[in-house]
Design an enzyme around this catalytic site. Sequence first.
Site, PDB file in Angstrom:
ATOM      1  NE  ARG A 122      -4.213  -2.200   1.717  1.00  0.00           N
ATOM      2  CZ  ARG A 122      -4.102  -2.994   2.393  1.00  0.00           C
ATOM      3  NH1 ARG A 122      -3.208  -3.102   3.640  1.00  0.00           N
ATOM      4  NH2 ARG A 122      -5.333  -3.766   2.601  1.00  0.00           N
ATOM      5  CE  LYS A 144       0.313  14.250 -14.917  1.00  0.00           C
ATOM      6  NZ  LYS A 144       0.062  15.048 -16.247  1.00  0.00           N
ATOM      7  CD  GLU A 186       8.485  16.503 -22.095  1.00  0.00           C
ATOM      8  OE1 GLU A 186       7.866  17.475 -21.821  1.00  0.00           O
ATOM      9  OE2 GLU A 186       7.958  14.495 -22.351  1.00  0.00           O
ATOM     10  CE  LYS A 228       6.671  17.394 -13.499  1.00  0.00           C
ATOM     11  NZ  LYS A 228       6.251  16.282 -14.380  1.00  0.00           N
ATOM     12  CD  GLU A 238      -2.383  17.412 -16.044  1.00  0.00           C
ATOM     13  OE1 GLU A 238      -1.561  16.738 -16.059  1.00  0.00           O
ATOM     14  OE2 GLU A 238      -3.503  16.671 -17.781  1.00  0.00           O
ATOM     15  NE  ARG A 242       1.514  17.175 -13.198  1.00  0.00           N
ATOM     16  CZ  ARG A 242       2.222  16.183 -12.153  1.00  0.00           C
ATOM     17  NH1 ARG A 242       1.482  16.192 -11.117  1.00  0.00           N
ATOM     18  NH2 ARG A 242       3.494  15.496 -12.520  1.00  0.00           N
ATOM     19  CG  ASN A 246      -0.649  17.277 -20.406  1.00  0.00           C
ATOM     20  OD1 ASN A 246       0.544  16.493 -20.020  1.00  0.00           O
ATOM     21  ND2 ASN A 246      -1.996  17.145 -19.935  1.00  0.00           N
ATOM     22  CG  HIS A 249       2.521  15.798 -24.277  1.00  0.00           C
ATOM     23  ND1 HIS A 249       3.769  17.439 -23.776  1.00  0.00           N
ATOM     24  CD2 HIS A 249       3.261  15.050 -23.886  1.00  0.00           C
ATOM     25  CE1 HIS A 249       4.615  16.916 -23.546  1.00  0.00           C
ATOM     26  NE2 HIS A 249       4.601  15.145 -23.202  1.00  0.00           N
ATOM     27  CG  HIS A 253      -0.457  11.945 -26.230  1.00  0.00           C
ATOM     28  ND1 HIS A 253      -0.685  12.252 -24.897  1.00  0.00           N
ATOM     29  CD2 HIS A 253       1.146  10.922 -25.368  1.00  0.00           C
ATOM     30  CE1 HIS A 253       0.032  12.052 -23.817  1.00  0.00           C
ATOM     31  NE2 HIS A 253       0.989  11.825 -24.589  1.00  0.00           N
ATOM     32  CG  HIS A 267       7.404  11.414 -24.978  1.00  0.00           C
ATOM     33  ND1 HIS A 267       5.916  11.515 -25.588  1.00  0.00           N
ATOM     34  CD2 HIS A 267       7.440  12.070 -24.266  1.00  0.00           C
ATOM     35  CE1 HIS A 267       5.719  12.486 -24.526  1.00  0.00           C
ATOM     36  NE2 HIS A 267       6.327  13.115 -23.641  1.00  0.00           N
TER      37      HIS A 267
HETATM   38  N1  GLY Z   1       5.018  15.541 -18.030  1.00  0.00           N
HETATM   39  C1  GLY Z   1       3.747  15.587 -17.329  1.00  0.00           C
HETATM   40  C2  GLY Z   1       3.529  16.017 -16.167  1.00  0.00           C
HETATM   41  O1  GLY Z   1       4.215  15.517 -15.539  1.00  0.00           O
HETATM   42  O2  GLY Z   1       2.365  16.425 -15.915  1.00  0.00           O
END
Ligand code: GLY
Length: 370
Positions: A122, A144, A186, A228, A238, A242, A246, A249, A253, A267
């Site tokens: 957990r 993430k 990035e 960031k 997000e 946040r 993207n 993106h 994608h 990517h």
């Molecule tokens: N890669 C986008 C984020 O971490 O929100």
Amino acid sequence: MTATVRVALGPRSYDVRVGQGLLQRAGDEIAPLLARPRVAVLTDTTVAEAHLPAFRAACAARGIAVSALALPPGEATKGWPEFARAVEWLLSERIERRDVVVALGGGVIGDLAGFAAAVLRRGVRFVQCPTSLLAQVDSSVGGKTGINAPQGKNLIGAFHQPSLVLADISALDTLPPRQVRAGYGEVVKYGLLGDAAFFEWLERHGPAMVDGDADLRAEAVRRSVQMKADIVARDETEAGERALLNLGHTFCHALEAATGYSDRLLHGEGVAVGCALAFELSARLGLCAQEEPSRVRAHLRAMGMVTDLADIPGDLPDADALLALMAQDKKVVDGRLRFVLARGIGAAFVAEDVPPEAVRAVLRDALAGR
Ligand code: GLY
């Protein structure tokens, strides 16, 4: 010199350390987190060869025992089979609630190991040791974690913040040049989305940075991570801001899906092409001056980056098919297309309900340039 960026998230706050030779000091950096002198490392076979001996030696110097599992390199690892193997290995290693898992590698390993740490007993703590530029400036920071599903990328996962991030700039020296350029996609994203002065800095210093200047690399990583960290501190899950991360993106994608997530398009390369297309779309919608997409593309070209659809080898589907792939994106809400668009360099915002016709026209013209 090592810089420290704090990700301020109350009880889940942590430091991102950016500097040269951090893996060789990993034992000193990690020791304060440990309840007992041992760590379990998840890595891949390529990174293990390049960096695991230094990491082990640094831990041994502090009396920290290291056990390691090296998974196959590549995006295909980021699925249920290798994830199950990693979690079961951690259990067999008797990693307990108070122990620490270490992710040593690029974005695939960081995402998989972070998710393994999130669900093991957990939730156990983990340390990110990102070894690719992409992982240092983006995926290792912000919590993430996850794996891919047959239905799409990153569809299974959890928010689980690391306890420490060690971004060793020296690790970038062993990366193939294409991987460095892909990671740069990035980096440039941060300038484009929220910091015009950083974009200007990149226009001046980007080429030397990509070519290997360690001080410039450290500065680019530090500034990217700081941006960031600030965004994540304000919007961890997000709910709003946040989503700016993207930028590029949604296009990316669709292009990644169209090229089968293969090495036809990495990517970070897709992010670069996607940023150029997002600025083109913004100009077409009258949101920013036409000079802005031209400046973005000129910079990417000067960096030797994949810039246009014409730079992607092999066939691509038509505009309608690409648009259909976008409709499956996580950012689609109630069937409406959400894009990160820009009012200029450094001024991105989330646009709801972007007319599909405008997107189709941008794609059609971009494909015609092939
Ligand atoms: N890669 C986008 C984020 O971490 O929100």
